[in-house]
Design an enzyme around this catalytic site. Structure first.
Site, mmCIF file in Angstrom:
data_model
loop_
_atom_site.group_PDB
_atom_site.id
_atom_site.type_symbol
_atom_site.label_atom_id
_atom_site.label_comp_id
_atom_site.label_asym_id
_atom_site.label_seq_id
_atom_site.Cartn_x
_atom_site.Cartn_y
_atom_site.Cartn_z
ATOM 1 C CG LEU A 11 38.625 32.155 31.682
ATOM 2 C CD1 LEU A 11 38.588 33.006 30.513
ATOM 3 C CD2 LEU A 11 39.639 31.170 30.778
ATOM 4 N N GLY A 12 36.274 32.765 35.092
ATOM 5 C CA GLY A 12 35.327 32.191 35.589
ATOM 6 C C GLY A 12 34.226 32.116 33.980
ATOM 7 C CB SER A 13 30.396 31.756 34.648
ATOM 8 O OG SER A 13 29.937 32.520 35.255
ATOM 9 C CG HIS A 30 28.333 48.392 40.773
ATOM 10 N ND1 HIS A 30 28.377 47.470 41.671
ATOM 11 C CD2 HIS A 30 27.656 46.831 41.129
ATOM 12 C CE1 HIS A 30 28.720 46.352 42.220
ATOM 13 N NE2 HIS A 30 28.158 45.125 41.362
ATOM 14 C CB SER A 36 42.112 32.888 36.273
ATOM 15 O OG SER A 36 42.267 31.301 36.293
ATOM 16 N NE ARG A 37 40.989 31.642 42.984
ATOM 17 C CZ ARG A 37 39.750 31.106 43.236
ATOM 18 N NH1 ARG A 37 39.754 31.517 44.188
ATOM 19 N NH2 ARG A 37 38.784 31.483 42.303
ATOM 20 N N GLY A 65 34.105 43.718 37.668
ATOM 21 C CA GLY A 65 34.406 42.991 38.974
ATOM 22 C C GLY A 65 33.432 43.702 40.317
ATOM 23 N NE ARG A 66 31.094 43.418 44.240
ATOM 24 C CZ ARG A 66 30.469 43.186 43.769
ATOM 25 N NH1 ARG A 66 30.459 43.312 42.520
ATOM 26 N NH2 ARG A 66 29.367 42.210 43.993
ATOM 27 C CD GLU A 107 30.139 50.098 43.054
ATOM 28 O OE1 GLU A 107 29.151 49.771 44.013
ATOM 29 O OE2 GLU A 107 30.833 50.115 42.942
#
Ligand SMILES: O=CC(=O)O
Length: 321
Positions: free
Chosen positions: A158-160, A285, A180-181, A237-238, A267
């Site tokens: 839950l970052g920006s 991406h 989240s962390r 994300g990744r 990728e």
């Protein structure tokens, strides 16, 4: 004249650089490693010993090896929000500063995450293929999609970006919770410290966190089983945050309901098994890429480099000197 401009090394040109090269080149003298016939290490050893600043994108690994060849390096400006391509411990050890794209792409990433979720649930791309294949007159009505409003959506990270996704999905009537962390102060969404529990209580998971040693393959078979047969995973994300082999297996075997994927483990290679699945939406991406975000990105990248060369604070620092 160009030689009097501050020197910046580019190993491989970021898309924003290619697009706005003329403007960039009026402000900096770029050492263009990708144009040299020399292997990178030889190019760096011959030309880059005095380089103080590098401009790179998220798909250019800045490894310990590269850093070893850049003894004067003081700044890495990356056009990405993610930092997993940079050897951060080595940068910390050498006090190399990093400036990133910060929050510049958060809106665009959140838009694509919501778009992918909507597409998987309402089968927009699959229905489009149905029409283009000429199947409507032959097969008649298409399978109904599932409603977005009312879905329980678990946001991982839950970052920006995650917050923007939450804001958008709340407006669609979704019920948000997150992992989240740590639990965030001043956030009223229910927090799950365990991603499996979040999955068990969600209809869809949206992966918005950074790739780190802790998050690599965090979304594994156990999490997917907890999400269940109707559950949907969206990843902006990744790729490596999800165990991709397990994901493919779960999708093929119907252990989860669908996926919307903008990122992949290797990728640009995408597992071919996904190509035939109508409950999977694929995107190469591009969550961050809009012309509008590129123009903001150009300003931010130039601003960071100019600040560095005039000894001013960076605009979007990640690691400070
Ligand atoms: O994936 C893109 C980024 O990290 O900016």
């Amino acid at each position: 004249m160009a030689d009097q401009l501050p020197q910046v090394l580019v190993l491989r040109p970021p898309p924003v650089f290619t697009l706005l090269e003329t403007q960039f080149s009026q402000k900096f003298h770029f050492l263009r490693a990708w144009e040299s016939p020399l292997p990178t290490a030889d190019f760096l050893a011959t030309h880059a010993a005095s380089v103080k600043a590098v401009l790179c994108s998220g798909d250019t690994p800045i490894t310990g090896d590269i850093l070893r060849h850049l003894p004067s390096l003081q700044l890495i400006v990356t056009t990405s929000a993610g930092l997993n391509h940079i050897n951060l411990p080595e940068c910390r050890r050498r006090s190399i500063s990093i400036a990133s794209a910060g929050e510049i792409f958060s809106d665009d990433c959140a838009d694509l995450a919501v778009g992918l979720l909507m597409d998987v649930l309402r089968k927009i791309s699959a229905a489009d293929r149905f029409i283009r294949a000429g199947l409507w007159p032959i097969r008649g009505e298409y399978r109904l999609g599932s409603k977005l409003g009312g879905k329980r959506v678990g946001i991982v990270g839950l970052g920006s970006i995650g917050l923007e996704v939450a804001k958008r999905l709340e407006a669609f009537g979704c019920i948000i919770s997150y992992n989240s962390r740590r639990k965030k102060a001043n956030i009223s969404y229910p927090f799950y410290s365990n991603v499996c529990e979040l999955a068990a209580n969600s209809n869809a998971l949206i992966i918005c966190c950074a790739l780190t040693d802790e998050t690599c393959h965090m979304i594994n078979k156990e999490v997917m089983k907890a999400l269940g047969k109707e559950g949907v995973i969206i990843n902006i994300g990744r790729g490596s945050i999800i165990d991709e082999k397990e994901l493919v297996q779960c999708l093929v075997q119907g252990e989860i309901g669908g996926a919307g994927l903008d990122v992949f483990e290797n990728e640009p290679d995408v597992p071919r098994e996904l190509f035939t699945l109508d409950n999977v939406v694929l995107s190469p991406h591009v969550a961050v890429y809009t012309p509008e975000s590129f123009s903001d990105l150009y300003d931010l990248m130039v601003g960071n480099l100019e600040a560095f060369f005039s000894n001013k604070p960076l605009l979007s620092p990640v690691l400070d000197e």
